[in-house]
Design a protein around this motif. Structure first.
Motif, PDB file in Angstrom:
ATOM      1  N   ALA A 101      65.436  67.983   1.820  1.00 66.37           N
ATOM      2  CA  ALA A 101      64.182  68.181   1.084  1.00 66.37           C
ATOM      3  C   ALA A 101      63.161  67.117   1.458  1.00 66.37           C
ATOM      4  O   ALA A 101      61.978  67.419   1.687  1.00 66.37           O
ATOM      5  N   CYS A 102      63.606  65.862   1.552  1.00 67.86           N
ATOM      6  CA  CYS A 102      62.690  64.774   1.918  1.00 67.86           C
ATOM      7  C   CYS A 102      62.181  64.947   3.345  1.00 67.86           C
ATOM      8  O   CYS A 102      60.996  64.704   3.630  1.00 67.86           O
ATOM      9  N   LEU A 103      63.052  65.381   4.252  1.00 72.15           N
ATOM     10  CA  LEU A 103      62.655  65.592   5.643  1.00 72.15           C
ATOM     11  C   LEU A 103      61.629  66.709   5.752  1.00 72.15           C
ATOM     12  O   LEU A 103      60.642  66.595   6.502  1.00 72.15           O
ATOM     13  N   ARG A 104      61.804  67.767   4.977  1.00 68.59           N
ATOM     14  CA  ARG A 104      60.835  68.872   5.007  1.00 68.59           C
ATOM     15  C   ARG A 104      59.482  68.424   4.469  1.00 68.59           C
ATOM     16  O   ARG A 104      58.435  68.785   5.007  1.00 68.59           O
ATOM     17  N   ILE A 105      59.492  67.648   3.389  1.00 71.47           N
ATOM     18  CA  ILE A 105      58.228  67.154   2.824  1.00 71.47           C
ATOM     19  C   ILE A 105      57.499  66.282   3.839  1.00 71.47           C
ATOM     20  O   ILE A 105      56.288  66.433   4.064  1.00 71.47           O
ATOM     21  N   ALA A 106      58.218  65.362   4.482  1.00 70.86           N
ATOM     22  CA  ALA A 106      57.600  64.468   5.459  1.00 70.86           C
ATOM     23  C   ALA A 106      57.081  65.243   6.666  1.00 70.86           C
ATOM     24  O   ALA A 106      55.999  64.951   7.186  1.00 70.86           O
ATOM     25  N   ALA A 107      57.847  66.240   7.117  1.00 70.08           N
ATOM     26  CA  ALA A 107      57.434  67.032   8.276  1.00 70.08           C
ATOM     27  C   ALA A 107      56.167  67.826   7.972  1.00 70.08           C
ATOM     28  O   ALA A 107      55.264  67.928   8.815  1.00 70.08           O
ATOM     29  N   LEU A 108      56.084  68.405   6.771  1.00 72.65           N
ATOM     30  CA  LEU A 108      54.887  69.152   6.393  1.00 72.65           C
ATOM     31  C   LEU A 108      53.687  68.214   6.221  1.00 72.65           C
ATOM     32  O   LEU A 108      52.557  68.573   6.560  1.00 72.65           O
ATOM     33  N   SER A 109      53.945  67.005   5.730  1.00 71.46           N
ATOM     34  CA  SER A 109      52.856  66.055   5.530  1.00 71.46           C
ATOM     35  C   SER A 109      52.272  65.596   6.858  1.00 71.46           C
ATOM     36  O   SER A 109      51.055  65.595   7.044  1.00 71.46           O
ATOM     37  N   ILE A 110      53.117  65.217   7.809  1.00 74.17           N
ATOM     38  CA  ILE A 110      52.609  64.751   9.093  1.00 74.17           C
ATOM     39  C   ILE A 110      51.933  65.880   9.858  1.00 74.17           C
ATOM     40  O   ILE A 110      51.025  65.642  10.668  1.00 74.17           O
ATOM     41  N   SER A 111      52.312  67.126   9.564  1.00 75.92           N
ATOM     42  CA  SER A 111      51.704  68.277  10.232  1.00 75.92           C
ATOM     43  C   SER A 111      50.391  68.702   9.592  1.00 75.92           C
ATOM     44  O   SER A 111      49.723  69.600  10.097  1.00 75.92           O
ATOM     45  N   GLY A 112      50.043  68.095   8.463  1.00 77.62           N
ATOM     46  CA  GLY A 112      48.773  68.405   7.815  1.00 77.62           C
ATOM     47  C   GLY A 112      48.780  69.679   7.005  1.00 77.62           C
ATOM     48  O   GLY A 112      47.801  70.425   6.983  1.00 77.62           O
ATOM     49  N   VAL A 113      49.894  69.935   6.321  1.00 81.98           N
ATOM     50  CA  VAL A 113      50.016  71.139   5.495  1.00 81.98           C
ATOM     51  C   VAL A 113      49.678  70.780   4.047  1.00 81.98           C
ATOM     52  O   VAL A 113      50.229  69.817   3.504  1.00 81.98           O
ATOM     53  N   PRO A 114      48.764  71.516   3.405  1.00 83.49           N
ATOM     54  CA  PRO A 114      48.413  71.208   2.010  1.00 83.49           C
ATOM     55  C   PRO A 114      49.567  71.548   1.079  1.00 83.49           C
ATOM     56  O   PRO A 114      50.389  72.402   1.393  1.00 83.49           O
ATOM     57  N   PRO A 115      49.659  70.870  -0.083  1.00 88.98           N
ATOM     58  CA  PRO A 115      48.718  69.881  -0.642  1.00 88.98           C
ATOM     59  C   PRO A 115      49.130  68.436  -0.367  1.00 88.98           C
ATOM     60  O   PRO A 115      48.729  67.544  -1.098  1.00 88.98           O
ATOM     61  N   LEU A 116      49.919  68.208   0.673  1.00 91.51           N
ATOM     62  CA  LEU A 116      50.454  66.874   0.940  1.00 91.51           C
ATOM     63  C   LEU A 116      49.378  65.939   1.493  1.00 91.51           C
ATOM     64  O   LEU A 116      48.327  66.382   1.973  1.00 91.51           O
ATOM     65  N   ASN A 117      49.661  64.631   1.454  1.00 87.68           N
ATOM     66  CA  ASN A 117      48.632  63.638   1.760  1.00 87.68           C
ATOM     67  C   ASN A 117      48.107  63.736   3.195  1.00 87.68           C
ATOM     68  O   ASN A 117      46.920  63.487   3.441  1.00 87.68           O
ATOM     69  N   GLY A 118      48.963  64.085   4.147  1.00 92.23           N
ATOM     70  CA  GLY A 118      48.510  64.193   5.530  1.00 92.23           C
ATOM     71  C   GLY A 118      47.415  65.224   5.718  1.00 92.23           C
ATOM     72  O   GLY A 118      46.533  65.059   6.573  1.00 92.23           O
ATOM     73  N   PHE A 119      47.455  66.286   4.928  1.00 96.17           N
ATOM     74  CA  PHE A 119      46.426  67.325   5.018  1.00 96.17           C
ATOM     75  C   PHE A 119      45.063  66.767   4.638  1.00 96.17           C
ATOM     76  O   PHE A 119      44.061  67.014   5.323  1.00 96.17           O
ATOM     77  N   TRP A 120      45.005  65.995   3.560  1.00104.82           N
ATOM     78  CA  TRP A 120      43.715  65.534   3.063  1.00104.82           C
ATOM     79  C   TRP A 120      43.064  64.518   3.999  1.00104.82           C
ATOM     80  O   TRP A 120      41.857  64.575   4.245  1.00104.82           O
ATOM     81  N   SER A 121      43.851  63.603   4.537  1.00102.49           N
ATOM     82  CA  SER A 121      43.250  62.622   5.448  1.00102.49           C
ATOM     83  C   SER A 121      42.787  63.286   6.733  1.00102.49           C
ATOM     84  O   SER A 121      41.716  62.961   7.267  1.00102.49           O
ATOM     85  N   LYS A 122      43.556  64.258   7.238  1.00105.51           N
ATOM     86  CA  LYS A 122      43.118  64.969   8.444  1.00105.51           C
ATOM     87  C   LYS A 122      41.889  65.824   8.155  1.00105.51           C
ATOM     88  O   LYS A 122      40.980  65.920   8.994  1.00105.51           O
ATOM     89  N   LEU A 123      41.840  66.434   6.977  1.00106.31           N
ATOM     90  CA  LEU A 123      40.681  67.243   6.605  1.00106.31           C
ATOM     91  C   LEU A 123      39.427  66.388   6.541  1.00106.31           C
ATOM     92  O   LEU A 123      38.356  66.796   7.024  1.00106.31           O
ATOM     93  N   ILE A 124      39.540  65.191   5.975  1.00103.06           N
ATOM     94  CA  ILE A 124      38.374  64.296   5.888  1.00103.06           C
ATOM     95  C   ILE A 124      37.897  63.901   7.281  1.00103.06           C
ATOM     96  O   ILE A 124      36.695  63.881   7.564  1.00103.06           O
ATOM     97  N   ILE A 125      38.837  63.625   8.180  1.00108.79           N
ATOM     98  CA  ILE A 125      38.466  63.272   9.553  1.00108.79           C
ATOM     99  C   ILE A 125      37.745  64.433  10.224  1.00108.79           C
ATOM    100  O   ILE A 125      36.698  64.251  10.867  1.00108.79           O
ATOM    101  N   VAL A 126      38.267  65.638  10.071  1.00106.97           N
ATOM    102  CA  VAL A 126      37.641  66.816  10.685  1.00106.97           C
ATOM    103  C   VAL A 126      36.251  67.051  10.120  1.00106.97           C
ATOM    104  O   VAL A 126      35.291  67.324  10.861  1.00106.97           O
ATOM    105  N   LEU A 127      36.103  66.950   8.796  1.00101.72           N
ATOM    106  CA  LEU A 127      34.794  67.140   8.173  1.00101.72           C
ATOM    107  C   LEU A 127      33.786  66.103   8.681  1.00101.72           C
ATOM    108  O   LEU A 127      32.628  66.440   8.975  1.00101.72           O
ATOM    109  N   ALA A 128      34.222  64.844   8.792  1.00100.34           N
ATOM    110  CA  ALA A 128      33.324  63.797   9.284  1.00100.34           C
ATOM    111  C   ALA A 128      32.902  64.075  10.724  1.00100.34           C
ATOM    112  O   ALA A 128      31.732  63.890  11.085  1.00100.34           O
TER     113      ALA A 128
END
Length: 320
Positions: free
Chosen positions: A225-252
């Motif tokens: 479960a932890c590995l899946r959460i981390a993998a989705l986060s680094i891939s930028g899948v919402p609502p995990l933290n990696g998605f939001w930081s990548k989204l902000i970079i793209v918007l900027a």
């Protein structure tokens, strides 16, 4: 040994850069150096030479392409907790953050340095993720993703410097800087979690070769479960933290007119997702191989460390 040797080289580059700055400005305090640079109408040629030494020194410490050779060898050689610290803390504090301070606090966001950072960051993003796709050693795959993910941060900071020099709205410049630094913090969370999960897998099975693994999703449910959460986060899948930081970079990038960089950022995220789909397939899915027949969930202390970081992958997105 390679890390020790190249780390010494990087420190030598930094020392030479500091010596040049002191020779030109007579100051070592960053604020005083910035005042001297501004009083002189901007960086002089000797200061650009110093900037080149800083880029090489901090680029080595941050494992930016083409200074990345040590990182894929250092991670597989180190225990998983050390890899988590190395990727989550060291290459950021010693490399990327210090580089950002030099570019903005000392050189005032020079457009030339901005484009250099964009080039380094873009190359690191693309080269790192493409090399990660072909890896079968779990920790070596994660090491190449560290190179790729730090490319996001460096590219965002470079774009911010270029925008500032071009007179783009300060709000957009601030958004790019925030996106880069937010991704810096998020990477410390999800990449540390990935390395801890890889350590748990190796602890339980005795191997980190993806082709020798399989079926761990049933035998190690907490780690899975932890590995899946981390993998989705680094891939930028919402609502995990990696998605939001990548989204902000793209918007900027879009607001600043860097459309090509925005497209590259999205494509690299997609390739990252494909890479971790392979991890899910060969580590957690499929039939249990001989190497994992006797595998059991790791001790409670190891599970707790992973669970805390997994929760942070959700919690850190709440600041948005």
């Amino acid at each position: 040994l390679k890390y020790l040797a190249l780390g010494t080289v990087a420190s030598t580059f930094l020392l030479v850069g500091i010596a040049v700055v002191y020779n030109v400005t007579g100051q070592l305090n960053w604020a005083k150096v910035a005042e001297a640079v501004a009083a002189g109408g901007g960086p002089s040629k000797p200061l650009y030479v110093a900037a080149a030494f800083f880029l090489m020194g901090f680029g080595l410490k941050a494992a930016m392409v083409p200074f990345h050779a040590w990182l894929p060898d250092a991670h597989p050689s180190a225990p998983a907790p050390i890899s988590a610290m190395l990727s989550g803390v060291l290459i950021k504090a010693c490399g990327v953050y210090a580089l950002a301070r030099v570019v903005f606090s000392v050189f005032g966001g020079s457009e030339l340095l901005g484009w250099v950072l964009i080039s380094l960051g873009g190359a690191s993003m693309v080269v790192g993720v493409l090399l990660a796709v072909g890896q079968w050693d779990f920790k070596r795959l994660l090491a190449y993703h560290s190179i790729s993910q730090m490319g996001y941060v460096v590219m965002a900071l470079g774009a911010a410097a270029a925008m500032h020099a071009q007179g783009v709205s300060e709000a957009v410049v601030a958004l790019a800087i925030f996106g880069g630094l937010f991704h810096l913090a998020n990477h410390a969370i999800f990449k540390s979690l990935l390395f801890l999960c890889s350590g748990s897998v190796e602890y339980a099975t005795g191997t980190r070769q993806l082709k020798l693994l399989g079926g761990l999703g049933r035998k190690m449910p907490v780690t899975a479960a932890c590995l899946r959460i981390a993998a989705l986060s680094i891939s930028g899948v919402p609502p995990l933290n990696g998605f939001w930081s990548k989204l902000i970079i793209v918007l900027a990038l879009v607001l600043g007119g860097f459309y090509t960089l925005a497209v590259i950022t999205v494509l690299v995220s997609f390739v990252t997702l494909l890479s971790f789909a392979k991890v899910q397939r060969y580590v957690l899915g499929g039939k249990a191989t001989e190497a994992v027949e006797r595998a059991r969930e790791v001790p409670a202390g190891m599970c707790l460390a992973s669970l805390v970081l997994a929760v942070l992958c959700f919690a850190s997105s709440l600041i948005i």
